[in-house]
Design an enzyme around this catalytic site. Structure first.
Site, PDB file in Angstrom:
ATOM      1  N   GLY A  62      57.650  25.849  29.111  1.00  0.00           N
ATOM      2  CA  GLY A  62      56.269  25.487  28.808  1.00  0.00           C
ATOM      3  C   GLY A  62      55.291  26.634  28.741  1.00  0.00           C
ATOM      4  O   GLY A  62      55.607  27.745  28.276  1.00  0.00           O
ATOM      5  N   ILE A  63      54.080  26.368  29.215  1.00  0.00           N
ATOM      6  CA  ILE A  63      52.999  27.347  29.142  1.00  0.00           C
ATOM      7  C   ILE A  63      53.365  28.623  29.881  1.00  0.00           C
ATOM      8  O   ILE A  63      53.101  29.735  29.408  1.00  0.00           O
ATOM      9  CB  ILE A  63      51.695  26.742  29.697  1.00  0.00           C
ATOM     10  N   ASP A 109      61.572  27.637  45.114  1.00  0.00           N
ATOM     11  CA  ASP A 109      61.234  26.243  44.831  1.00  0.00           C
ATOM     12  C   ASP A 109      59.930  25.924  45.555  1.00  0.00           C
ATOM     13  O   ASP A 109      59.921  25.667  46.761  1.00  0.00           O
ATOM     14  CB  ASP A 109      62.363  25.326  45.310  1.00  0.00           C
ATOM     15  N   TYR A 202      47.605  13.724  41.004  1.00  0.00           N
ATOM     16  CA  TYR A 202      47.654  14.879  40.104  1.00  0.00           C
ATOM     17  C   TYR A 202      46.243  15.372  39.774  1.00  0.00           C
ATOM     18  O   TYR A 202      45.949  16.570  39.890  1.00  0.00           O
ATOM     19  CB  TYR A 202      48.388  14.508  38.816  1.00  0.00           C
TER      20      TYR A 202
END
Length: 318
Positions: A62-63, A109, A202
């Protein structure tokens, strides 16, 4: 009569502040979102201004991956941090092959919380990090109410979206202050603009990122540290995999390469930006609407995404 005059005065003052806030949004659109694309390229390369090394979290997809590639294209050595060793190795090889810069991979992680940071700090102790890109983030698997969200997902959202941006900034900022230069890019989201039902946690984590970024900037702007708040709207990435419409992309939902190219061009030039000019226009119009309306629209939008996901999941299961 006196009471009416007082009420009229209070109303006039409130209206003035509302108009000023709306006008300021337009000025922000021009200065923060559009102007960078009409200005000449930076006179001083990013590596000279901030340093030869950048750290990008969540950089295997992704980004984050495309942002790392864009920085490397500008001659900056890259440290990429993510949880998948194989993906890290492949992305590092791609960066080195395309742009002939140095790379380093750090396996971590972020969903595990505080325990991962001593290892990261040890891996970075001898690297003069000039640019930190706090990109790592997770979203819901699909929109859902709070009570349907598992405890594991709740802590993943908090540990990754809140814990990582806080801990990485706290870890690397002292070195930047000591050297008198550096940049921190905190990747937030347009969901920061209002409560967002069905993605409640979120959106709340992204509101934290915005608040944290603006406050840290005030604390360290006089120390030669550049703090950027980067708030994209929808980008065609796996974080939005719950909707095929978002994955397919369109003019308002750019692919990650397009978005990253525009976003990196704002680094060192705009403190608050969506990173993409069409997102800037959207962001400005969203801010004009009252919060209650944005919240209702967000609920309707997420409910549509939820129904789309559940329909597709049912079809796949049959």
């Amino acid at each position: 009569m006196f009471l009416l005059l007082v009420l009229a005065l209070v109303g006039s003052i409130a209206l003035c502040f509302l108009l000023i806030d709306s006008l300021w949004s337009v000025l922000e659109l021009i200065s923060s979102y559009l102007m960078p694309y009409f200005l000449p390229a930076e006179v001083q390369p990013l590596s000279k201004r901030f340093g030869p090394w950048a750290v990008v979290t969540g950089a295997t997809d992704g980004i984050g991956k495309q942002y790392a590639l864009e920085l490397a294209r500008r001659g900056i050595n890259i440290v990429i941090i993510s949880r998948n060793p194989e993906k890290l190795k492949n992305v590092a090889a791609e960066i080195e092959k395309q742009h002939s810069v140095k790379t380093k991979v750090v396996v971590a992680d972020f969903s595990r919380g505080a325990e991962v940071y001593p290892h990261i700090e040890e891996e970075l102790k001898d690297i003069p990090v000039g640019i930190l890109v706090n990109n790592v983030g997770v979203n819901y698997d699909y929109p859902m109410p709070v009570c349907e969200t598992s405890t594991a997902k709740v802590w993943e959202l908090i540990n990754v979206n809140v814990g990582a941006v806080t801990s990485m900034t706290r870890m690397l900022l002292p070195g930047m202050v000591q050297r008198g230069s550096g940049a921190v890019v905190n990747v937030s989201s347009g969901s920061e603009l209002q409560p967002l039902p069905l993605m409640t946690i979120y959106a709340a984590t992204k509101a934290y990122v915005r608040s944290f970024t603006h406050a840290v900037r005030e604390e360290y702007s006089t120390k030669g540290i550049y703090i950027q708040h980067l708030a994209p709207l929808f980008v065609s990435t796996k974080i939005n995999a719950f909707s095929q419409r978002l994955m397919d992309g369109n003019l308002l939902v750019p692919d990650v390469a397009t978005y990253a190219r525009h976003a990196v061009s704002t680094l060192g030039r705009q403190h608050n930006t969506t990173g993409y000019w069409l997102h800037g226009i959207q962001y400005t119009f969203i801010k004009v609407a009252p919060v209650w309306l944005r919240t209702r629209v967000g609920l309707h939008m997420n409910d549509q995404f939820r129904q789309e996901y559940l329909r597709n999941a049912k079809i796949k299961s049959n």
